[in-house]
Design a protein around this motif. Structure first.
Motif, PDB file in Angstrom:
ATOM      1  N   ARG A  66     -32.613 -28.361  -1.940  1.00  0.00           N
ATOM      2  CA  ARG A  66     -32.098 -27.333  -1.041  1.00  0.00           C
ATOM      3  C   ARG A  66     -30.631 -27.544  -0.683  1.00  0.00           C
ATOM      4  NH1 ARG A  66     -35.328 -27.708   3.980  1.00  0.00           N
ATOM      5  NH2 ARG A  66     -36.108 -29.688   3.186  1.00  0.00           N
ATOM      6  N   ALA A  67     -30.133 -28.783  -0.804  1.00  0.00           N
ATOM      7  CA  ALA A  67     -28.848 -29.082  -0.168  1.00  0.00           C
ATOM      8  C   ALA A  67     -27.624 -28.678  -0.987  1.00  0.00           C
ATOM      9  CB  ALA A  67     -28.777 -30.568   0.159  1.00  0.00           C
ATOM     10  N   GLY A  68     -27.694 -28.713  -2.325  1.00  0.00           N
ATOM     11  CA  GLY A  68     -26.511 -28.414  -3.124  1.00  0.00           C
ATOM     12  C   GLY A  68     -25.430 -29.469  -2.963  1.00  0.00           C
ATOM     13  N   VAL A  69     -25.788 -30.713  -3.305  1.00  0.00           N
ATOM     14  CA  VAL A  69     -24.862 -31.825  -3.125  1.00  0.00           C
ATOM     15  C   VAL A  69     -24.159 -32.101  -4.456  1.00  0.00           C
ATOM     16  CG1 VAL A  69     -24.658 -34.263  -2.502  1.00  0.00           C
ATOM     17  CG2 VAL A  69     -26.400 -32.823  -1.417  1.00  0.00           C
ATOM     18  N   ALA A  70     -22.828 -32.275  -4.414  1.00  0.00           N
ATOM     19  CA  ALA A  70     -22.087 -32.582  -5.641  1.00  0.00           C
ATOM     20  C   ALA A  70     -22.544 -33.942  -6.181  1.00  0.00           C
ATOM     21  CB  ALA A  70     -20.591 -32.608  -5.351  1.00  0.00           C
ATOM     22  N   PRO A  71     -22.836 -34.013  -7.486  1.00  0.00           N
ATOM     23  CA  PRO A  71     -23.352 -35.264  -8.033  1.00  0.00           C
ATOM     24  C   PRO A  71     -22.290 -36.371  -8.105  1.00  0.00           C
ATOM     25  CG  PRO A  71     -23.044 -33.656  -9.781  1.00  0.00           C
ATOM     26  CD  PRO A  71     -22.759 -32.952  -8.489  1.00  0.00           C
ATOM     27  N   VAL A  72     -22.761 -37.610  -8.122  1.00  0.00           N
ATOM     28  CA  VAL A  72     -21.845 -38.749  -8.275  1.00  0.00           C
ATOM     29  C   VAL A  72     -22.242 -39.628  -9.457  1.00  0.00           C
ATOM     30  CG1 VAL A  72     -21.257 -38.860  -5.826  1.00  0.00           C
ATOM     31  CG2 VAL A  72     -23.196 -40.195  -6.677  1.00  0.00           C
ATOM     32  N   ALA A  73     -23.360 -39.285 -10.103  1.00  0.00           N
ATOM     33  CA  ALA A  73     -23.921 -40.176 -11.120  1.00  0.00           C
ATOM     34  C   ALA A  73     -23.034 -40.308 -12.349  1.00  0.00           C
ATOM     35  CB  ALA A  73     -25.308 -39.677 -11.540  1.00  0.00           C
ATOM     36  N   HIS A  74     -22.047 -39.407 -12.497  1.00  0.00           N
ATOM     37  CA  HIS A  74     -21.191 -39.478 -13.677  1.00  0.00           C
ATOM     38  C   HIS A  74     -19.995 -40.406 -13.468  1.00  0.00           C
ATOM     39  CE1 HIS A  74     -19.655 -36.491 -10.951  1.00  0.00           C
ATOM     40  NE2 HIS A  74     -18.528 -36.390 -11.627  1.00  0.00           N
ATOM     41  N   TYR A  75     -20.010 -41.173 -12.399  1.00  0.00           N
ATOM     42  CA  TYR A  75     -18.865 -42.060 -12.153  1.00  0.00           C
ATOM     43  C   TYR A  75     -18.583 -42.974 -13.350  1.00  0.00           C
ATOM     44  CZ  TYR A  75     -15.740 -45.545 -10.263  1.00  0.00           C
ATOM     45  OH  TYR A  75     -14.657 -46.383 -10.084  1.00  0.00           O
ATOM     46  N   GLY A  76     -19.654 -43.536 -13.925  1.00  0.00           N
ATOM     47  CA  GLY A  76     -19.483 -44.436 -15.075  1.00  0.00           C
ATOM     48  C   GLY A  76     -18.783 -43.749 -16.237  1.00  0.00           C
ATOM     49  N   ASP A  77     -19.136 -42.503 -16.510  1.00  0.00           N
ATOM     50  CA  ASP A  77     -18.498 -41.749 -17.603  1.00  0.00           C
ATOM     51  C   ASP A  77     -17.016 -41.537 -17.308  1.00  0.00           C
ATOM     52  OD1 ASP A  77     -21.050 -41.582 -18.581  1.00  0.00           O
ATOM     53  OD2 ASP A  77     -21.398 -39.559 -17.806  1.00  0.00           O
ATOM     54  N   GLU A  78     -16.726 -41.169 -16.066  1.00  0.00           N
ATOM     55  CA  GLU A  78     -15.337 -40.922 -15.679  1.00  0.00           C
ATOM     56  C   GLU A  78     -14.513 -42.201 -15.788  1.00  0.00           C
ATOM     57  OE1 GLU A  78     -15.462 -37.543 -15.670  1.00  0.00           O
ATOM     58  OE2 GLU A  78     -14.449 -37.331 -13.740  1.00  0.00           O
ATOM     59  N   LEU A  79     -15.140 -43.292 -15.370  1.00  0.00           N
ATOM     60  CA  LEU A  79     -14.445 -44.582 -15.426  1.00  0.00           C
ATOM     61  C   LEU A  79     -14.157 -44.962 -16.873  1.00  0.00           C
ATOM     62  CD1 LEU A  79     -13.388 -47.163 -14.095  1.00  0.00           C
ATOM     63  CD2 LEU A  79     -15.738 -48.019 -14.003  1.00  0.00           C
ATOM     64  N   LEU A  80     -15.146 -44.792 -17.731  1.00  0.00           N
ATOM     65  CA  LEU A  80     -14.948 -45.148 -19.140  1.00  0.00           C
ATOM     66  C   LEU A  80     -13.867 -44.274 -19.769  1.00  0.00           C
ATOM     67  CD1 LEU A  80     -15.782 -46.947 -21.468  1.00  0.00           C
ATOM     68  CD2 LEU A  80     -17.526 -45.276 -22.080  1.00  0.00           C
ATOM     69  N   GLU A  81     -13.900 -42.973 -19.474  1.00  0.00           N
ATOM     70  CA  GLU A  81     -12.853 -42.077 -19.996  1.00  0.00           C
ATOM     71  C   GLU A  81     -11.475 -42.556 -19.544  1.00  0.00           C
ATOM     72  OE1 GLU A  81     -12.652 -39.548 -22.161  1.00  0.00           O
ATOM     73  OE2 GLU A  81     -14.653 -40.335 -22.598  1.00  0.00           O
ATOM     74  N   THR A  82     -11.397 -42.920 -18.279  1.00  0.00           N
ATOM     75  CA  THR A  82     -10.132 -43.403 -17.730  1.00  0.00           C
ATOM     76  C   THR A  82      -9.662 -44.649 -18.483  1.00  0.00           C
ATOM     77  OG1 THR A  82     -10.719 -42.547 -15.560  1.00  0.00           O
ATOM     78  CG2 THR A  82      -9.018 -44.248 -15.626  1.00  0.00           C
ATOM     79  N   LEU A  83     -10.580 -45.589 -18.685  1.00  0.00           N
ATOM     80  CA  LEU A  83     -10.199 -46.848 -19.334  1.00  0.00           C
ATOM     81  C   LEU A  83      -9.823 -46.625 -20.799  1.00  0.00           C
ATOM     82  CD1 LEU A  83     -12.969 -49.082 -17.702  1.00  0.00           C
ATOM     83  CD2 LEU A  83     -10.508 -49.194 -17.239  1.00  0.00           C
ATOM     84  N   ARG A  84     -10.538 -45.716 -21.463  1.00  0.00           N
ATOM     85  CA  ARG A  84     -10.208 -45.434 -22.861  1.00  0.00           C
ATOM     86  C   ARG A  84      -8.851 -44.753 -22.983  1.00  0.00           C
ATOM     87  NH1 ARG A  84     -14.993 -45.003 -26.266  1.00  0.00           N
ATOM     88  NH2 ARG A  84     -14.002 -43.280 -27.334  1.00  0.00           N
ATOM     89  N   SER A  85      -8.504 -43.987 -21.964  1.00  0.00           N
ATOM     90  CA  SER A  85      -7.244 -43.240 -22.033  1.00  0.00           C
ATOM     91  C   SER A  85      -6.029 -44.149 -21.872  1.00  0.00           C
ATOM     92  CB  SER A  85      -7.217 -42.133 -20.980  1.00  0.00           C
ATOM     93  OG  SER A  85      -6.959 -42.675 -19.697  1.00  0.00           O
ATOM     94  N   VAL A  86      -6.239 -45.382 -21.457  1.00  0.00           N
ATOM     95  CA  VAL A  86      -5.101 -46.293 -21.298  1.00  0.00           C
ATOM     96  C   VAL A  86      -5.129 -47.404 -22.352  1.00  0.00           C
ATOM     97  CG1 VAL A  86      -4.711 -45.825 -18.862  1.00  0.00           C
ATOM     98  CG2 VAL A  86      -6.323 -47.623 -19.512  1.00  0.00           C
ATOM     99  N   ALA A  87      -5.729 -47.101 -23.511  1.00  0.00           N
ATOM    100  CA  ALA A  87      -5.747 -48.079 -24.611  1.00  0.00           C
ATOM    101  C   ALA A  87      -4.316 -48.485 -24.950  1.00  0.00           C
ATOM    102  CB  ALA A  87      -6.434 -47.468 -25.825  1.00  0.00           C
TER     103      ALA A  87
END
Lengths: 473, 313
Positions: free
Chosen positions: A188-209
């Protein structure tokens, strides 16, 4: 201990419920107390079983303990979050620009906007980094910005954590546990998810190769090992990203190239998300006795064969004395007015500020410039006479080491306590990821001071955590 | 995969297997000492110590092998690195060091075992509680083994886990059989007597093979057939041949091997497997079962060391 009359309760509990909390309020009223008590015990069992524990130093007893988790979520409306998010993005851009500047042309020092002494004589300033160019000029790839709130539209940045901020695993796991316990609430609440943090972090780290990386970058997470207080988080994040969790002994550098020892021989490593302090990362450059890092990591970085995240020397931006100047950094580098306010801070190295601090010490929060985790800190209104006396002696002996801030009336959120539900002070640590772009997972980690009237939310000082909701509409 | 991760998985599985074996050993020793017709009930306990492979360490600490001293030493003694409690502790420590390589079900199985172990340790031990404890150890180790078999990706991590479990099992089976053949028969007259019969029954019980024996051999318990079952029968999941088959299969399946490094451990494993696969029980007994088994225990030690060397543990 009396509370200032103006404490802002984010929920408006008990009888002036603010709109974002309508659902939580209805839920609290509809669920019987005994069922909530049951769920609280269930939550504890879940945390134990998953092994989300935190090691606390210097005390006896259970070496692996839980950070208390409170079931009542902290809720932010989308609009509230959006204004915060913009401010966070702006602030972290400025912090990265500042770090890049101090290791290159030092424009901000030349312009006299920040005292040179504060930067160049700072133990967090690493001469080894001077003149070194990093991918996308990013130094603090993962920044944790500690925020407090004192009113509906009043936010302050308490401090910036630019080195190895921790706590993000709680952000993700708190949500996971809440969703397991109260699935119907989330429907019922419509809460923005946070479970993709790991994906975002990995994308960030890969982008600074690093520049010399060939093909897909190999990213690893470097941990000091299982005895570190945040070990659970290191394992958790490596798992979320599907990368190897390595210790110093697993790494070696040959011809300025970093490798890890694998069952098939040596595998090249391109990016290290390191959860080890600068001092321990490379014994050839910093502490020679350190066994936690690996010899040569810094040289591999200099040769363009490796990226360390966060970069060595990023700590120059989160020193509590440098903190005072962050709004100036925003103006200087971005030509914008800062969207997030600093807490007005007295720099005790200045005679006037020191005199003011000593005269008003029972109203101020005094912090050691290089301290962290709530140690070396005095909360004036809550301290005993004896505590103040001891602290004043330290302060007078080394005024350069301290800053002072007014005791803010931190906002509260209703929390389960022994006597039922009561307001408790909270802060917020959002995590800002910087690579080729800035990414922020909505919300952050809410820490709550569980003791009545306490303003100290650190887990090492009896703080707990809450799930943090950003509503999607 | 990271060499340290492989090593942690290997030892995680080894220690869990060892805890299971020790629990079985203690249960059967308790059972045997109760049904012994002669007065010398303690020799059961001494044989348990020998079958656990810690004769020297035990007698460096205790004068005599009694029910109390042996149970304490093998189950609870924190000073004995291979006590059941330390096995579970070490397993969990290894698991914690490689959480990223475990499935979450696997971690929960190991971690919950460890948490429940602490409850056992803090409560008072009596005979009923001991039975409960040993049953619990067997159930938990089965759970851990089942969970990893059912949840892990069939990649290197799984293969190292499997190798650890079966190398430990081979070692245990060989020791158990060896002890029964040589420590437990004080006089020639005892061979084939009532005591002897119970001894062999006990061996079968430790490895949970009472029924398997009946199915495969029917009739009375014969030492040679017990030896055949435990050494050569590929259908029986605790036999040496079964263990070495598993070791070879998993060694061969490891993807990222450097042939220069891992050829020696493969040579050892495969040559031992061939000897078991094509071996016959009569010549083994004729040429000396003890020699055969103690050589095999040595081989297990050597193989463990070579696996570690060959994969940079």
């Amino acid at each position: 201990m009396s509370e200032p009359a103006t404490v802002f309760d984010e929920m408006g509990w008990p009888d002036q419920i603010r709109p974002p909390y309508a659902l939580v309020d209805a839920w609290l009223k509809s669920v019987p107390a005994e069922q909530l008590a049951l769920k609280r015990r269930e939550a504890e069992v879940l945390f134990r079983r998953i092994g989300i524990t935190f090691a606390v130093y210097t005390e006896g007893g259970d070496p692996e303990r839980l950070i208390p988790f409170d079931l009542i979520p902290r809720v932010m409306a989308q609009a509230e979050w959006q204004s915060l998010r913009k401010g966070l993005e702006q602030r972290v851009r400025a912090l990265n620009a500042f770090i890049h500047d101090v290791y290159h042309d030092r424009e901000i020092l030349k312009a006299g906007r920040i005292p040179e002494r504060l930067v160049l004589n700072n133990p967090q300033f690493r001469p080894e980094m001077v003149g070194l160019d990093l991918p996308h000029n990013v130094y603090t790839h993962i920044a944790g910005i500690d925020m407090v709130r004192t009113g509906p539209d009043e936010y302050y940045v308490l401090e910036d954590n630019c080195r190895t901020p921790s706590g993000v695993s709680y952000m993700v796991e708190n949500r996971e546990v809440m969703m397991r316990l109260f699935p119907e609430l989330f429907r019922r609440a419509g809460v923005a998810p946070v479970a993709h943090y790991g994906d975002e972090l990995l994308e960030t780290l890969r982008s600074v190769a690093p520049p010399n990386c060939q093909g897909e970058p190999t990213v690893v997470l470097l941990t000091p090992g299982i005895h570190n207080s945040a070990y659970y988080e290191h394992a958790f994040l490596a798992d979320e990203m599907g990368i190897d969790l390595v210790e110093g002994a697993d790494l070696l550098v040959r011809n300025e190239i970093c490798y890890m020892r694998s069952t098939s021989g040596l595998t090249r490593v391109d990016v290290i998300y390191r959860r080890i302090d600068d001092d321990y990362i490379d014994p050839l450059v910093f502490r020679p006795e350190s066994m936690l890092g690996a010899p040569g990591l810094h040289f591999a970085t200099r040769a363009g064969n490796l990226t360390l995240a966060n970069a060595i020397g990023a700590g120059i931006a989160d020193d509590k004395a440098v903190y005072i100047h962050v709004p100036e950094m925003v103006r200087f580098y971005l030509g914008e007015e800062p969207l997030l306010q600093n807490v007005p801070t007295h720099d005790c190295s200045k005679p006037d500020d020191l005199a003011y601090t000593l005269a008003h010490i029972d109203q101020l929060v005094v912090k050691a410039v290089h301290g962290s985790g709530g140690y070396g800190m005095l909360v004036g209104p809550h301290a005993s006479k004896a505590e103040i006396e001891t602290f004043v002696a330290q302060l007078k002996a080394r005024p350069h080491d301290y800053v002072a801030q007014p005791t803010l009336a931190l906002s509260t959120v209703p929390t389960f306590v022994e006597s039922g539900i009561a307001p408790r002070h909270v802060d917020l640590r959002p995590f800002v990821l910087s690579g080729e772009q800035i990414r922020i997972v909505p919300g952050g980690l809410t820490r709550v001071a569980l003791r009545d009237g306490s303003l100290v939310v650190n887990s090492s000082q009896g703080g707990g955590t809450k799930d943090t909701w950003v509503l999607e509409r | 995969m990271l060499a340290r991760t492989a090593s942690n998985l290997f030892w995680l599985a080894r220690y869990m297997e060892r805890a299971d074996y020790l629990a079985r050993l203690l249960q059967v020793a308790g059972h045997m000492s109760a049904v012994r017709v002669d007065a010398d009930g303690n020799s059961e306990w001494e044989s348990a110590i020998a079958a656990a492979g810690c004769h020297e360490e035990f007698f460096g600490k205790h004068e005599a092998a009694t029910a109390g001293s042996v149970i304490d030493y093998l189950a609870f003694d924190r000073g004995n690195p291979s006590s059941i409690c330390n096995c579970i502790e070490t397993s969990r420590r290894n698991a914690r060091a490689v959480r990223t390589a475990l499935t979450s079900d696997m971690w929960e199985a190991v971690n919950t075992s460890w948490m429940e172990l602490r409850d056992f340790e803090s409560s008072e031990m009596n005979e009923d509680r001991l039975t409960e404890f040993l049953d619990w150890v067997k159930a938990r180790t089965s759970l851990v083994h089942g969970v990893y078999a059912n949840t892990m990706l069939r990649r290197d991590g799984f293969h190292f886990t499997r190798i650890g479990q079966f190398l430990e099992r081979a070692d245990n089976t060989a020791r158990l059989l060896d002890v029964k053949y040589h420590v437990r028969l004080p006089t020639v007259q005892d061979v084939g007597g009532v005591v002897d019969y119970y001894q062999w029954l006990a061996v079968l019980r430790v490895v949970g093979a009472r029924r398997a024996y009946r199915v495969l051999f029917k009739g009375h318990v014969e030492p040679a057939q017990v030896a055949e079952l435990l050494i050569l029968r590929p259908e029986f999941p605790r036999s040496l041949v079964f263990c070495f088959e598993q070791i070879c299969l998993n060694l061969d399946a490891i993807e990222s091997h450097d042939p220069r490094l891992s050829s020696e451990c493969k040579r050892i494993a495969h040559s031992q497997y061939a000897a078991l696969r094509f071996g016959q029980i009569e010549p083994i007994i004729e040429q000396g079962l003890h020699e055969f088994l103690s050589e095999l225990v040595d081989r297990c030690g050597l193989l463990g060391a070579e696996i570690a060397r060959g994969h940079l543990f």
